[in-house]
Each structure stands twice: as C-alpha cells, then as structure tokens.
Design a protein around this motif. Structure first.
Motif, PDB file in Angstrom:
ATOM      1  N   ILE A   1      -3.926   0.573 -19.843  1.00 30.99           N
ATOM      2  CA  ILE A   1      -3.481   0.239 -18.509  1.00 30.99           C
ATOM      3  C   ILE A   1      -2.875  -0.998 -18.458  1.00 30.99           C
ATOM      4  O   ILE A   1      -1.802  -1.435 -17.605  1.00 30.99           O
ATOM      5  N   GLY A   2      -3.226  -1.996 -19.281  1.00 32.00           N
ATOM      6  CA  GLY A   2      -2.490  -2.998 -19.140  1.00 32.00           C
ATOM      7  C   GLY A   2      -1.175  -3.228 -19.601  1.00 32.00           C
ATOM      8  O   GLY A   2      -0.186  -4.058 -19.159  1.00 32.00           O
ATOM      9  N   THR A   3      -0.924  -2.336 -20.549  1.00 38.26           N
ATOM     10  CA  THR A   3       0.684  -2.282 -20.877  1.00 38.26           C
ATOM     11  C   THR A   3       1.425  -1.639 -19.997  1.00 38.26           C
ATOM     12  O   THR A   3       2.467  -1.987 -19.630  1.00 38.26           O
ATOM     13  N   VAL A   4       0.720  -0.270 -19.525  1.00 34.85           N
ATOM     14  CA  VAL A   4       1.806  -0.030 -18.551  1.00 34.85           C
ATOM     15  C   VAL A   4       2.017  -0.504 -17.162  1.00 34.85           C
ATOM     16  O   VAL A   4       2.860  -0.606 -16.516  1.00 34.85           O
ATOM     17  N   LEU A   5       0.883  -1.355 -16.888  1.00 32.76           N
ATOM     18  CA  LEU A   5       1.103  -2.160 -15.564  1.00 32.76           C
ATOM     19  C   LEU A   5       2.148  -3.303 -15.830  1.00 32.76           C
ATOM     20  O   LEU A   5       2.904  -3.471 -14.969  1.00 32.76           O
TER      21      LEU A   5
ATOM     22  N   GLU B   1      -1.557  -6.221 -21.910  1.00 32.21           N
ATOM     23  CA  GLU B   1      -0.467  -6.856 -21.196  1.00 32.21           C
ATOM     24  C   GLU B   1       0.663  -7.654 -22.265  1.00 32.21           C
ATOM     25  O   GLU B   1       1.583  -7.856 -22.066  1.00 32.21           O
ATOM     26  N   ASN B   2      -0.091  -8.077 -23.622  1.00 33.60           N
ATOM     27  CA  ASN B   2       0.943  -8.540 -24.685  1.00 33.60           C
ATOM     28  C   ASN B   2       1.732  -7.724 -25.195  1.00 33.60           C
ATOM     29  O   ASN B   2       2.663  -7.804 -25.680  1.00 33.60           O
ATOM     30  N   ILE B   3       1.462  -6.290 -25.128  1.00 39.20           N
ATOM     31  CA  ILE B   3       2.284  -5.329 -25.766  1.00 39.20           C
ATOM     32  C   ILE B   3       3.346  -5.011 -24.675  1.00 39.20           C
ATOM     33  O   ILE B   3       4.566  -4.864 -24.716  1.00 39.20           O
ATOM     34  N   GLY B   4       2.827  -4.966 -23.241  1.00 38.97           N
ATOM     35  CA  GLY B   4       3.771  -4.436 -22.174  1.00 38.97           C
ATOM     36  C   GLY B   4       5.036  -5.636 -21.920  1.00 38.97           C
ATOM     37  O   GLY B   4       6.052  -5.231 -21.581  1.00 38.97           O
ATOM     38  N   THR B   5       4.547  -6.898 -22.371  1.00 44.27           N
ATOM     39  CA  THR B   5       5.598  -7.829 -21.875  1.00 44.27           C
ATOM     40  C   THR B   5       6.861  -7.642 -22.903  1.00 44.27           C
ATOM     41  O   THR B   5       8.081  -8.279 -22.664  1.00 44.27           O
ATOM     42  N   THR B   6       6.794  -6.776 -24.064  1.00 48.79           N
ATOM     43  CA  THR B   6       7.719  -6.832 -24.938  1.00 48.79           C
ATOM     44  C   THR B   6       8.858  -5.955 -24.484  1.00 48.79           C
ATOM     45  O   THR B   6      10.039  -5.841 -25.061  1.00 48.79           O
TER      46      THR B   6
ATOM     47  N   VAL C   1       4.475  -2.968 -17.842  1.00 47.89           N
ATOM     48  CA  VAL C   1       5.799  -2.380 -18.052  1.00 47.89           C
ATOM     49  C   VAL C   1       6.639  -2.251 -16.684  1.00 47.89           C
ATOM     50  O   VAL C   1       7.557  -2.169 -16.273  1.00 47.89           O
ATOM     51  N   ILE C   2       5.682  -1.746 -15.781  1.00 47.18           N
ATOM     52  CA  ILE C   2       6.175  -1.550 -14.277  1.00 47.18           C
ATOM     53  C   ILE C   2       6.494  -2.676 -13.704  1.00 47.18           C
ATOM     54  O   ILE C   2       7.325  -2.808 -13.214  1.00 47.18           O
ATOM     55  N   VAL C   3       5.652  -3.682 -13.744  1.00 49.80           N
ATOM     56  CA  VAL C   3       5.912  -5.035 -12.877  1.00 49.80           C
ATOM     57  C   VAL C   3       6.761  -5.769 -13.718  1.00 49.80           C
ATOM     58  O   VAL C   3       7.553  -6.649 -12.950  1.00 49.80           O
ATOM     59  N   GLN C   4       7.120  -5.509 -15.019  1.00 50.11           N
ATOM     60  CA  GLN C   4       8.038  -6.546 -15.810  1.00 50.11           C
ATOM     61  C   GLN C   4       7.681  -7.946 -15.725  1.00 50.11           C
ATOM     62  O   GLN C   4       8.575  -8.821 -15.710  1.00 50.11           O
ATOM     63  N   SER C   5       6.450  -8.207 -15.820  1.00 47.64           N
ATOM     64  CA  SER C   5       6.008  -9.440 -15.828  1.00 47.64           C
ATOM     65  C   SER C   5       4.501  -9.626 -16.258  1.00 47.64           C
ATOM     66  O   SER C   5       3.677  -9.294 -15.763  1.00 47.64           O
ATOM     67  N   SER C   6       4.454 -10.147 -17.366  1.00 49.39           N
ATOM     68  CA  SER C   6       2.957 -10.565 -18.049  1.00 49.39           C
ATOM     69  C   SER C   6       2.496 -11.361 -17.399  1.00 49.39           C
ATOM     70  O   SER C   6       1.159 -11.269 -17.033  1.00 49.39           O
ATOM     71  N   SER C   7       3.059 -12.522 -16.756  1.00 48.21           N
ATOM     72  CA  SER C   7       2.274 -13.449 -15.904  1.00 48.21           C
ATOM     73  C   SER C   7       1.844 -12.846 -14.621  1.00 48.21           C
ATOM     74  O   SER C   7       0.524 -13.132 -14.331  1.00 48.21           O
TER      75      SER C   7
END
Length: 569
Positions: free
Chosen positions: A184-188, A223-228, A190-196
């Motif tokens: 969930i954290g990764t997908v969110l 979220e640390n995966i998604g930010t990449t 990726v969608i928002v394009q901002s880990s912050s």
C-alpha cells in the motif's frame, strides 16, 4: 446519510489537504533551490570518487533543498551527461535517502499552529520584497506554511472517522499483514509521486489514532520503495549508466525493505528505545502489536510522541540501509550492470586537458587551453559530419548522439571561457593576452557551429514529422553546400592543429567562404525559380531555405575561426 457526509468530509479534506501539502512542498523546495542557486549543481558535479564524501554531499544537498526527487533526478542527469560515474551516483543517492527524512522530522514537530503566520509572512515577502533573495525566502516560508496547513486539514478530516469500526478493521488487517502495508505504501507513493506526501499522510493517520505503530512502519517501508519511481521515470530515454543509477536506487531500497521485514520486531524495539531516550517522558508509550491494536483506537492520538516514533523509524531505516550498502557500492554497481546489459558510446563530458592548478604558470595554462580548444574543434567537426549524414538518411537514431555532442560543445565553451577569464586576471604578457582573446573567439564560434547543427537536425526532424520529401534536385543542392561547408571547416581545423602554418591559408579561407556564400545565394534563387514554376511546394521550400541559411552561417563562423587562427580576431 450521515455516513455519506462523513465520507465526503473525509475525501474532500484528504484530497484538498494533500493538494495543499504537495503544492507547499513544491513551492518550498523550489525556493530553497533558488536560494542555493547553482552551487548545488556545482557541488554535485565536483564529487570525488570517495563514496563517503558522495554520501555526505547527497545527504546535505537533499536536506537543503528538501527534495530527494530533485537530487536523484539531478544525479541521473549528471550520469547521463558523463559528469558522474555510476559508483559516485550510488553514494550520492544513499545520502539523499537520509536527507529526505528531514521532511518527516519537521512534520513530526507540533508546529502546525505557525502555518497561517508563515503563509502571511511568506506571501508578503513574495509579493512585496524588492530584493530577489528576500523574494526567495518568501517562497520558502509560503511553501512551509501551505505544507503544514494542508497537514492540518488532513488531520481534521480524519477526526469524524476515529471511532469508525470499519476503518479500524481495515487498518488492523494491514497491521496483521506487513507485506500488504508495504505494498500500500509503495503504490500510494508511486501514485502521488512524493514520499514526503505519503509519509505526511502516514503521520496524520498515526496521530489521528487510526493506525498502529506497526502499520505505520509497514507503510513507511513501502514508501521508501515507491519513492524510487521518480529516478526511474527520469532515467527513461537516458544512457545505460543513468538507467543503472535509477535501478540501483530501487535495488538498495527494495533489498533494505526485505531484510527490515525479517527484522521487523527488532527495528521497532530499537526505534522505541532511541525515541524514549531522546524525548524522555514517553516511557508510557509501548509498541502496539496486532493483538493489542484493539486497545489502540483514538486513545493513541493523545500520545504526544507517536509522530516522532514514525519519523524516527523512517530516518533509522535509511541510516541503517546506507551503512549496510556503503561498503557494497561496487557490488551494487556490478549487479545493475548485469541486470541492464549493453554498452554506450562514451563521450567525455568534462575537461580533458585543463587543470586550474596551473593557472599560476601562464605558459602551461595557455598550452592546456589550446589543447582543449582543439578538442572542441574536433567535436564540432564530428557534429557537422553526423548532421550531414542525418540529412541524407533521416535515421532518427542519430539524434541522441548529435544532441550529446552539441551539449558537450556548450559545456566546453563555458568551462574553457571560465578558465581563460581566470588566466587573463593573472600577470601575463601582451602576446598571451592577445592569444587568450583569439581563443575566446574560437570557442564561441565553435559553439555556434554546434547551434546551427542543432537547427539543421531539428529542421530534418520537422521534415520527417510532417512527411515532407525533397526532390532529387533539392537533395543534390543540399549535398553540394554541405560538402563545401564541411570541407571549409576541415581546412581551418587542419590549420589550427598544424605546427607549420601555410602562407596562403587566409587567402584560401576567404575564397572558400565566398564559395559557400555564393552557393547559398545561387541555390536559394534556384529554389525560388522552382517555387514560381510550381515544381516545389511552399512548406518543403521553407525548410530547404532554412537549411541553406544554416549551412551559410556555419561557413561564416568557420571564416571567423580562420581570422582567429591568424590572430586577426
């Protein structure tokens, strides 16, 4: 009906607050980058091969500009331009991962009450400050205030659902399944394009009492995966080294999350111990397991340090991951090379012969400047050669190579000019001063040759895009002027690099320049005749005339070079 209204308030508050948060983050980050100026890019571009220094620079730059995305995108750009190696880039991105956690630490402080004053003061400085510097500080304050105001709106939006059993059950399920939380954290992100932004949402959910500490940690890891994804998107269309850099960013975050999931209880225990030691008075806070989550509820929102625990988890994960991978940077670089195979045409996007340390020895410095200028001249000739080939075969695969050579000419012009200006400020002879002036004229004309090459291949791209076909006559005339222009440039460059100067050089250069000018005039008139007789359409004709003009301008700059070679300019 009440549930619908509550849901509406939640959705409006969440999306509106998130929009303000993202907008505030953008304004603040841009303001910080403007204040920092070009120094950030120069610091990054001047990195040594020392991985520890690279990591510290990545950390510092990201902490200053408050955007790991901006840092990683810059790094990918530097690798693509050849200004930074793959190993250097990995060190910088490791540091950027730590630097970006500063945002979460700031959010964890209870400073939302200062959001509106910051917006007011920031807007005042932005709108009314005459000094550019204060204008930028106004942007930073305005972004800061909007960011925290957005957080306040999101927090208030979740108040009505604190007691909702449905919401609690959803987040309990995430708490029981750490992998689901990571996903969930990764997908969110990726969608928002901002880990912050997603970390901000996680903090809001935690402080609202909607999710447990366990769930927060799982979301943070995801979220640390998604930010990449930002670096990987920036790497699309770049060279192999840049794509490998983006992949390395994904790999060390993904691998880090994998082993942290295996050590999940230990990670939470360490964070709890460190946070309680740092903040004091928080000993009553205990980690909530899935079994204890029933007692979590709204009460957890009353715990004063829950946001601090979440922020510290984010920071600790990235610090541990950096410590683990710092000695393994070389291995990680090899792994990315194995995954993304192939070789790139290598262009040295840096000075080869110039060294600022010899500026105090003008004769040596001047010799280095001559060598770098000759290298720039050869690059300009290659640029002309590739452009002529592209006009003949219309193979779009040539464009990236031509673009890189044109960018190299721009870079060399800037760097050689800076070097020559620094040298001119030393104690030098009149003869040396005259030669410096000639070299400056040379590099400016060589850069302009690159600009006209770019104009030519952009015209060819337009021709391809609009499906325009030149007649055989037009193709033949274009080849004639291109061949003469290229021969003229080669003739002048031979004189530049020759130790023995030809007595009749300048007279021949004048004749060759006149030939290019006469050809441009003749071919233009021929084309106008074809337009009048209906042999040629207007649109292809305009492109053809523009191409003739650019070849004529290359001839002009080549003649300027010949004047500089004999010292008349």
């Amino acid at each position: 009906m009440l549930g619908l209204l509550l849901n509406q308030k939640l959705m409006f508050g969440l999306f509106g607050g998130l929009g303000l948060f993202l907008f505030g983050m953008k304004i603040m980050s841009e303001g910080l980058q403007k204040v920092a100026g070009d120094r950030i890019r120069k610091i990054l571009a001047a990195l040594t091969n020392n991985r520890i220094i690279g990591t510290l620079v990545g950390l510092s730059v990201t902490a200053i500009i408050q955007s790991s995305s901006a840092t990683t995108v810059m790094v990918v750009g530097f690798v693509n331009a050849g200004l930074m190696s793959l190993v250097q880039s990995i060190g910088v991105i490791l540091g950027a991962n730590i630097g970006t956690t500063i945002t979460a630490q700031l959010i964890a402080f209870k400073i939302t009450k200062y959001a509106l004053p910051a917006i007011g003061l920031g807007a005042g400085l932005k709108l009314f400050a005459k000094s550019r510097k204060w204008n930028y500080f106004g942007e930073i304050l305005l972004g800061f205030g909007i960011l925290f105001f957005g957080l306040t709106i999101m927090t208030d939006a979740f108040v009505p659902v604190r007691g909702s059993e449905e919401f609690r059950q959803i987040f309990l399920m995430v708490g029981d399944n750490h992998l689901l939380g990571v996903l969930i954290g990764t997908v969110l992100t990726v969608i928002v394009q901002s880990s912050s932004a997603t970390i901000g949402i996680t903090l809001v959910l935690a402080t609202s009492g909607l999710i447990s500490y366990e769930t927060s940690v799982a979301l943070i890891l995801g979220e640390n995966i998604g930010t990449t994804i930002t670096a990987n998107l920036a790497a699309i269309g770049t060279n192999l080294a840049a794509r490998r850099t983006a992949l390395a960013h994904f790999l060390f975050n993904a691998i880090g999350v994998a082993y942290m999931l295996l050590l999940f209880p230990y990670l939470m225990n360490v964070v709890t111990f460190l946070t309680e030691s740092l903040v004091g008075g928080a000993a009553d806070f205990v980690i909530q397991t899935a079994a204890q989550a029933e007692q979590y509820g709204a009460a957890i929102g009353d715990k004063p340090y829950i946001a601090r625990y979440v922020a510290n988890t984010h920071t600790l994960f990235n610090i541990i991951n950096t410590i683990v991978f710092l000695p393994l940077i070389g291995l990680l670089a090899k792994l990315t090379t194995l995954v993304i195979r192939g070789t790139d045409e290598q262009l040295d996007f840096h000075l080869k012969y110039i060294d600022n340390r010899v500026l105090n020895t003008p004769p040596i410095a001047l010799a280095q400047a001559r060598a770098e200028t000759r290298r720039m001249a050869q690059t300009a000739l290659q640029c002309v050669d590739e452009t002529i080939l592209f006009l003949e075969d219309s193979d779009s695969k040539r464009v990236p190579s031509m673009q890189k050579k044109e960018e190299l000419l721009d870079l060399l012009q800037r760097e050689i000019t800076d070097f020559l200006v620094s040298l001119s400020q030393k104690s030098i002879s009149d003869d040396t001063s005259l030669e410096l002036a000639s070299l400056m004229h040379m590099i400016n004309d060589l850069e302009r040759v690159g600009d006209h090459c770019e104009n030519l291949w952009r015209l060819e791209l337009r021709k391809i895009d609009q499906k325009i076909i030149f007649s055989d006559t037009a193709k033949g005339e274009l080849k004639e002027i291109s061949d003469h222009t290229r021969a003229f440039l080669q003739f002048v460059l031979d004189e530049m690099t020759s130790e023995v100067k030809r007595p009749a050089f300048f007279a021949t250069a004048e004749k060759m320049e006149d030939k290019v000018d006469d050809l441009e005039t003749t071919l233009r008139n021929n084309h106008i005749t074809r337009l009048n007789t209906g042999e040629c359409a207007v649109l292809p004709g305009l492109i053809f005339i523009d191409m003739l003009h650019n070849f004529e301008k290359i001839g002009d700059h080549t003649f300027n070079l010949s004047e500089a070679v004999i010292g008349e300019k």
